[in-house]
Design a protein around this motif. Structure first.
Motif, PDB file in Angstrom:
ATOM      1  N   ILE A   7      21.588 -49.581  26.714  1.00 10.52           N
ATOM      2  CA  ILE A   7      20.859 -48.547  25.978  1.00 10.52           C
ATOM      3  C   ILE A   7      19.733 -49.177  25.173  1.00 10.52           C
ATOM      4  N   TYR A   8      20.036 -50.264  24.460  1.00 13.00           N
ATOM      5  CA  TYR A   8      19.011 -50.923  23.650  1.00 13.00           C
ATOM      6  C   TYR A   8      17.886 -51.484  24.513  1.00 13.00           C
ATOM      7  N   TYR A   9      18.222 -51.992  25.689  1.00 11.49           N
ATOM      8  CA  TYR A   9      17.202 -52.537  26.576  1.00 11.49           C
ATOM      9  C   TYR A   9      16.254 -51.423  27.041  1.00 11.49           C
ATOM     10  N   VAL A  10      16.806 -50.294  27.450  1.00 15.46           N
ATOM     11  CA  VAL A  10      15.976 -49.165  27.877  1.00 15.46           C
ATOM     12  C   VAL A  10      15.153 -48.646  26.699  1.00 15.46           C
ATOM     13  N   TYR A  11      15.782 -48.559  25.537  1.00 15.10           N
ATOM     14  CA  TYR A  11      15.078 -48.132  24.321  1.00 15.10           C
ATOM     15  C   TYR A  11      13.885 -49.039  24.055  1.00 15.10           C
ATOM     16  N   TRP A  12      14.129 -50.339  24.093  1.00 13.02           N
ATOM     17  CA  TRP A  12      13.103 -51.353  23.828  1.00 13.02           C
ATOM     18  C   TRP A  12      11.916 -51.184  24.779  1.00 13.02           C
ATOM     19  N   LYS A  13      12.193 -50.987  26.059  1.00 11.50           N
ATOM     20  CA  LYS A  13      11.128 -50.816  27.051  1.00 11.50           C
ATOM     21  C   LYS A  13      10.316 -49.548  26.757  1.00 11.50           C
ATOM     22  N   GLN A  14      10.985 -48.473  26.389  1.00  9.98           N
ATOM     23  CA  GLN A  14      10.280 -47.225  26.098  1.00  9.98           C
ATOM     24  C   GLN A  14       9.482 -47.321  24.801  1.00  9.98           C
ATOM     25  N   LEU A  15      10.013 -48.021  23.809  1.00  8.16           N
ATOM     26  CA  LEU A  15       9.256 -48.243  22.567  1.00  8.16           C
ATOM     27  C   LEU A  15       7.986 -49.026  22.865  1.00  8.16           C
ATOM     28  N   LYS A  16       8.096 -50.030  23.703  1.00  6.90           N
ATOM     29  CA  LYS A  16       6.926 -50.836  24.076  1.00  6.90           C
ATOM     30  C   LYS A  16       5.853 -49.948  24.710  1.00  6.90           C
ATOM     31  N   LEU A  17       6.241 -49.049  25.612  1.00  6.57           N
ATOM     32  CA  LEU A  17       5.289 -48.133  26.242  1.00  6.57           C
ATOM     33  C   LEU A  17       4.669 -47.189  25.207  1.00  6.57           C
ATOM     34  N   PHE A  18       5.477 -46.705  24.275  1.00  2.00           N
ATOM     35  CA  PHE A  18       4.985 -45.820  23.213  1.00  2.00           C
ATOM     36  C   PHE A  18       3.896 -46.516  22.399  1.00  2.00           C
ATOM     37  N   GLU A  20       2.073 -49.115  23.277  1.00  2.00           N
ATOM     38  CA  GLU A  20       0.895 -49.329  24.130  1.00  2.00           C
ATOM     39  C   GLU A  20       0.061 -48.055  24.231  1.00  2.00           C
ATOM     40  N   ASP A  21       0.730 -46.900  24.356  1.00  2.00           N
ATOM     41  CA  ASP A  21       0.017 -45.619  24.434  1.00  2.00           C
ATOM     42  C   ASP A  21      -0.757 -45.317  23.153  1.00  2.00           C
ATOM     43  N   LEU A  22      -0.270 -45.829  22.026  1.00  2.00           N
ATOM     44  CA  LEU A  22      -0.978 -45.650  20.763  1.00  2.00           C
ATOM     45  C   LEU A  22      -2.187 -46.570  20.651  1.00  2.00           C
ATOM     46  N   GLY A  23      -2.280 -47.538  21.567  1.00  2.00           N
ATOM     47  CA  GLY A  23      -3.393 -48.483  21.541  1.00  2.00           C
ATOM     48  C   GLY A  23      -3.209 -49.605  20.532  1.00  2.00           C
ATOM     49  N   LEU A  24      -1.972 -49.815  20.066  1.00  2.00           N
ATOM     50  CA  LEU A  24      -1.711 -50.876  19.104  1.00  2.00           C
ATOM     51  C   LEU A  24      -1.585 -52.205  19.832  1.00  2.00           C
ATOM     52  N   ASP A  25      -2.175 -53.230  19.270  1.00  2.00           N
ATOM     53  CA  ASP A  25      -2.148 -54.550  19.890  1.00  2.00           C
ATOM     54  C   ASP A  25      -0.973 -55.350  19.352  1.00  2.00           C
ATOM     55  N   TRP A  26       0.207 -54.882  19.661  1.00  2.00           N
ATOM     56  CA  TRP A  26       1.426 -55.555  19.226  1.00  2.00           C
ATOM     57  C   TRP A  26       2.014 -56.281  20.417  1.00  2.00           C
ATOM     58  N   GLY A  42       1.861 -59.418  13.128  1.00  2.00           N
ATOM     59  CA  GLY A  42       1.301 -59.971  11.911  1.00  2.00           C
ATOM     60  C   GLY A  42       0.643 -61.302  12.183  1.00  2.00           C
ATOM     61  N   SER A  43       0.642 -62.136  11.173  1.00  2.00           N
ATOM     62  CA  SER A  43       0.101 -63.476  11.338  1.00  2.00           C
ATOM     63  C   SER A  43       1.106 -64.302  12.126  1.00  2.00           C
ATOM     64  N   PRO A  44       0.675 -65.450  12.638  1.00  2.00           N
ATOM     65  CA  PRO A  44       1.631 -66.299  13.363  1.00  2.00           C
ATOM     66  C   PRO A  44       2.812 -66.743  12.488  1.00  2.00           C
ATOM     67  N   LYS A  45       2.634 -66.730  11.167  1.00  2.00           N
ATOM     68  CA  LYS A  45       3.695 -67.177  10.264  1.00  2.00           C
ATOM     69  C   LYS A  45       4.760 -66.108  10.037  1.00  2.00           C
ATOM     70  N   HIS A  46       4.408 -64.858  10.221  1.00  2.00           N
ATOM     71  CA  HIS A  46       5.320 -63.762   9.905  1.00  2.00           C
ATOM     72  C   HIS A  46       5.386 -62.797  11.073  1.00  2.00           C
ATOM     73  N   LYS A  47       6.564 -62.269  11.316  1.00  2.00           N
ATOM     74  CA  LYS A  47       6.758 -61.347  12.422  1.00  2.00           C
ATOM     75  C   LYS A  47       7.481 -60.103  11.919  1.00  2.00           C
ATOM     76  N   ILE A  48       7.411 -59.062  12.705  1.00  2.00           N
ATOM     77  CA  ILE A  48       8.141 -57.844  12.395  1.00  2.00           C
ATOM     78  C   ILE A  48       9.346 -57.786  13.328  1.00  2.00           C
ATOM     79  N   CYS A  49      10.503 -57.538  12.767  1.00  2.00           N
ATOM     80  CA  CYS A  49      11.717 -57.427  13.566  1.00  2.00           C
ATOM     81  C   CYS A  49      12.175 -55.977  13.587  1.00  2.00           C
ATOM     82  N   LEU A  50      12.647 -55.576  14.720  1.00  2.00           N
ATOM     83  CA  LEU A  50      13.258 -54.266  14.881  1.00  2.00           C
ATOM     84  C   LEU A  50      14.743 -54.492  15.055  1.00  2.00           C
TER      85      LEU A  50
END
Length: 145
Positions: A7-18, A20-26, A42-50
């Protein structure tokens, strides 16, 4: 456990598509364990975790979180924590401050109760993550500048 991981893997893939559709360069570059994923926005020193956390004996209510992860600077964490009231006021709610005692890394995260075992909740969770991940990144990076 396997079903949750799938479930988390499918969720992760769909979040990634979402995102990308917003045009965010994440940059989505890692899915660790069963419930944590790392998004480089963020910067190379800091990351965002989900973090995706299902209900269990330790967490009776399932939740997701967007966390500003600091891989190796307790000084940066201390600098953020010194501005805790200001950061939490900007984020609009109390945050989870985890110095990860005994480890080099630490993080500051915002959470919301959300049951991801029900796919009907996914669109709202994608929107929540996109908004809060960007916001916590911006606030924490500004406070460290």
């Amino acid at each position: 456990m396997i079903q949750t991981k799938q479930i988390y893997y499918v969720y992760w893939k769909q979040l990634k598509l979402f995102v990308e559709d917003l045009g965010l360069d994440w940059k989505f570059y890692s899915l660790e364990g069963e419930s944590e994923a790392v998004v480089k926005i963020g910067s190379p020193k800091h990351k965002i975790c989900l973090a995706l956390v299902g209900a269990d004996s330790r967490n009776p209510r399932p939740f997701i979180s967007a966390g500003f992860w600091i891989p190796d600077s307790k000084e940066a964490f201390a600098a953020l924590k010194a501005r805790r009231a200001e950061i939490e006021a900007e984020m609009g709610k109390p945050l989870v401050w985890d110095s990860k005692f005994g480890r080099k890394s630490s993080w500051v995260r915002i959470t919301t109760v959300m049951d991801l075992s029900n796919e009907k909740n996914w669109p709202a969770s994608f929107e929540w993550f996109a908004e809060n991940a960007g916001r916590i990144r911006d606030v924490c990076q500004r406070c460290l500048a």
